[in-house]
Scaffold this active site. Structure first.
Site, PDB file in Angstrom:
ATOM      1  N   TYR A 122       0.828  -1.197   0.121  1.00  0.00           N
ATOM      2  CA  TYR A 122       0.032   0.022  -0.098  1.00  0.00           C
ATOM      3  C   TYR A 122       0.833   1.285   0.106  1.00  0.00           C
ATOM      4  O   TYR A 122       0.237   2.373   0.220  1.00  0.00           O
ATOM      5  CB  TYR A 122      -1.085   0.164   1.113  1.00  0.00           C
ATOM      6  N   LYS A 169       3.226 -14.424   6.023  1.00  0.00           N
ATOM      7  CA  LYS A 169       3.181 -15.464   4.724  1.00  0.00           C
ATOM      8  C   LYS A 169       4.725 -15.757   4.707  1.00  0.00           C
ATOM      9  O   LYS A 169       5.023 -15.961   3.519  1.00  0.00           O
ATOM     10  CB  LYS A 169       2.240 -15.050   3.584  1.00  0.00           C
ATOM     11  N   ASP A 201      -3.415 -17.199   5.344  1.00  0.00           N
ATOM     12  CA  ASP A 201      -4.547 -18.187   4.587  1.00  0.00           C
ATOM     13  C   ASP A 201      -5.245 -18.851   5.927  1.00  0.00           C
ATOM     14  O   ASP A 201      -6.376 -18.813   5.790  1.00  0.00           O
ATOM     15  CB  ASP A 201      -4.035 -19.104   3.630  1.00  0.00           C
ATOM     16  N   ASP A 225      -5.978  -5.194   6.169  1.00  0.00           N
ATOM     17  CA  ASP A 225      -7.051  -4.552   5.300  1.00  0.00           C
ATOM     18  C   ASP A 225      -8.179  -5.735   5.191  1.00  0.00           C
ATOM     19  O   ASP A 225      -9.313  -5.465   5.246  1.00  0.00           O
ATOM     20  CB  ASP A 225      -6.650  -3.882   4.017  1.00  0.00           C
ATOM     21  N   ASP A 229     -11.889  -6.596   7.028  1.00  0.00           N
ATOM     22  CA  ASP A 229     -13.401  -6.730   6.567  1.00  0.00           C
ATOM     23  C   ASP A 229     -13.838  -8.050   6.722  1.00  0.00           C
ATOM     24  O   ASP A 229     -15.288  -8.032   7.099  1.00  0.00           O
ATOM     25  CB  ASP A 229     -13.284  -6.648   4.763  1.00  0.00           C
TER      26      ASP A 229
HETATM   27  P1  ATP Z   1     -13.831   0.403  -0.326  1.00  0.00           P
HETATM   28  O1  ATP Z   1     -12.933  -0.635  -1.053  1.00  0.00           O
HETATM   29  O2  ATP Z   1     -13.515   1.884  -0.285  1.00  0.00           O
HETATM   30  O3  ATP Z   1     -13.527   0.066   1.173  1.00  0.00           O
HETATM   31  P2  ATP Z   1     -15.625  -1.454  -0.850  1.00  0.00           P
HETATM   32  O4  ATP Z   1     -15.576  -1.587  -2.094  1.00  0.00           O
HETATM   33  O5  ATP Z   1     -15.289  -2.383   0.094  1.00  0.00           O
HETATM   34  O6  ATP Z   1     -15.156  -0.071  -0.541  1.00  0.00           O
HETATM   35  P3  ATP Z   1     -18.055  -0.602   0.791  1.00  0.00           P
HETATM   36  O7  ATP Z   1     -18.308   0.967   0.322  1.00  0.00           O
HETATM   37  O8  ATP Z   1     -17.136  -0.593   1.926  1.00  0.00           O
HETATM   38  O9  ATP Z   1     -17.414  -1.108  -0.333  1.00  0.00           O
HETATM   39  O10 ATP Z   1     -19.459  -1.249   0.924  1.00  0.00           O
HETATM   40  C1  ATP Z   1     -19.078  -2.804   0.779  1.00  0.00           C
HETATM   41  C2  ATP Z   1     -20.910  -3.053   1.034  1.00  0.00           C
HETATM   42  O11 ATP Z   1     -21.260  -2.907   2.376  1.00  0.00           O
HETATM   43  C3  ATP Z   1     -21.787  -2.438   0.241  1.00  0.00           C
HETATM   44  O12 ATP Z   1     -22.827  -3.655  -0.279  1.00  0.00           O
HETATM   45  C4  ATP Z   1     -22.309  -1.406   1.191  1.00  0.00           C
HETATM   46  O13 ATP Z   1     -23.690  -1.129   0.746  1.00  0.00           O
HETATM   47  C5  ATP Z   1     -22.239  -2.247   2.458  1.00  0.00           C
HETATM   48  N1  ATP Z   1     -22.245  -1.215   3.575  1.00  0.00           N
HETATM   49  C6  ATP Z   1     -21.060  -0.486   3.752  1.00  0.00           C
HETATM   50  N2  ATP Z   1     -21.294   0.497   4.692  1.00  0.00           N
HETATM   51  C7  ATP Z   1     -22.330   0.427   5.172  1.00  0.00           C
HETATM   52  C8  ATP Z   1     -23.107   0.888   6.259  1.00  0.00           C
HETATM   53  N3  ATP Z   1     -22.850   1.832   6.791  1.00  0.00           N
HETATM   54  N4  ATP Z   1     -24.505   0.827   5.973  1.00  0.00           N
HETATM   55  C9  ATP Z   1     -25.189  -0.360   5.384  1.00  0.00           C
HETATM   56  N5  ATP Z   1     -24.423  -0.753   4.494  1.00  0.00           N
HETATM   57  C10 ATP Z   1     -23.040  -0.696   4.461  1.00  0.00           C
END
Ligand code: ATP
Length: 335
Positions: A122, A169, A201, A225, A229
């Site tokens: 990053y 890794k 993994d 990161d 998630d």
């Molecule tokens: P980034 O790469 O910028 O982190 P991303 O591609 O992971 O973005 P996000 O914007 O984080 O996408 O959203 C991923 C999913 O989670 C989407 O479907 C979104 O609607 C849902 N989501 C994210 N934040 C919220 C929130 N605060 N409330 C409800 N749904 C959310």
């Protein structure tokens, strides 16, 4: 009174920023006052001014006591990555905790991911070679040691199992992750905290298989990161996931998620991710300034959110029907 710079962001960002502003105002009743300095950065700012993050915004952030940053869209890397680097916010802290009513995988998950925030892939050292593209993966001893110490200090302070899991890794990336792993093992010797190592993994699998076994995970930027998630999903999703970016002198708090353009403008975003970031900010400000009222206000905010969720007052992402504004109002009323 704390001066808080607030980047309003893109997509669902402005809705979340409005929610956070209302809640910060209501926290005055708990004996802690915040003055908000609203700032624009991100896609909208890029369109209007040609820059996603202006020098004025950086200076305003630096002058404030702490920063709350709502999610930014396509220009996220030009905002958050630059802020992390400029302010040397080397530790990215992402807790994942199960609470009743959130649809967690289990009810006994309580972990925190401590992610190195300044280097790895990053760092943006990428090169276009025509028919190929190359990225540099930079892992330094200094940055690895700094983040490892942060992780062990975190484990020491927490009520949990007092265990640090170093995720890497090194069987494939022998030199870069070999360095990260050996520095973490070395730092472990200075602490009365148990220590284990896990390949990334296996960690991705164990987060689903036995998430209750984790206490503090320390890892490099890219792995952190992705794993955070994943860890947010096992405790109710991104709408409930706060994060902190912490340096020695300054800290910035933001949701784990991005601008969620798929639900932007629908006013259904869950503001809890950003509101729980306020809780993390209160912990940090309170510890820095010896301000117990601030720490207690954060704890109160967290319990208000979780009691609402437990009683079924929820936004749609976690199975409820509240709009962003309705949920915010319930938090404000409860405070
Ligand atoms: P980034 O790469 O910028 O982190 P991303 O591609 O992971 O973005 P996000 O914007 O984080 O996408 O959203 C991923 C999913 O989670 C989407 O479907 C979104 O609607 C849902 N989501 C994210 N934040 C919220 C929130 N605060 N409330 C409800 N749904 C959310």
């Amino acid at each position: 009174m704390y001066e808080i710079s607030m980047i309003r962001g893109d997509g669902i960002g402005p809705d979340l920023a409005d929610s956070a502003s209302s809640v910060l105002g209501a926290m005055g009743k708990l004996g802690v006052e915040f003055k908000i300095i609203p700032l624009d950065a991100g896609d909208e700012s890029l369109k209007k001014t040609g820059r996603a993050l202006s020098d004025n915004v950086i200076s305003a952030v630096q002058r404030s006591d702490a920063c709350l940053k709502a999610p930014v869209g396509e220009s996220a890397a030009d905002v958050i990555v630059v802020l992390r680097r400029t302010l040397d916010l080397y530790a990215n802290i992402r807790p994942a905790k199960s609470y009743p009513g959130m649809g967690s995988l289990r009810d006994d998950i309580d972990m925190v991911i401590v992610r190195e925030n300044t280097e790895d892939l990053y760092a943006g050292k990428e090169f276009d070679l025509g028919d190929a593209a190359v990225a540099l993966r930079i892992i330094s001893k200094a940055a690895s040691e700094r983040i490892a110490r942060y992780a062990f200090e975190t484990a020491k302070r927490r009520d949990g199992a007092k265990k640090v899991t170093c995720v890497h890794k090194s069987n494939v990336m022998r030199i870069t992750d070999g360095l990260f792993s050996s520095v973490c093992s070395q730092v472990a010797k200075d602490y009365d905290v148990s220590f284990e190592e896990m390949y990334v993994d296996a960690c991705a699998m164990n987060l689903i298989r036995q998430p209750e076994k984790f206490d503090v995970i320390v890892t490099t930027n890219l792995f952190g990161d992705i794993l955070s998630d994943e860890s947010s999903q096992i405790v109710g999703g991104l709408g409930m996931a706060p994060a902190a970016n912490i340096g020695d002198d300054f800290a910035l708090f933001e949701p784990v998620h991005g601008a969620a353009f798929d639900i932007a403008g629908l006013h259904i975003a869950n503001p809890s991710s950003f509101l729980l970031s306020i809780k993390m900010m209160c912990d940090w400000l309170g510890a820095k300034h010896g301000d117990d009222a601030c720490i207690k206000a954060g704890i109160r905010l967290e319990s208000v959110i979780f009691n609402l969720v437990k009683s079924g007052v929820k936004t749609r992402d976690i199975g409820g029907d509240q709009s962003t504004a309705q949920f915010t109002q319930r938090v404000v009323d409860a405070l």
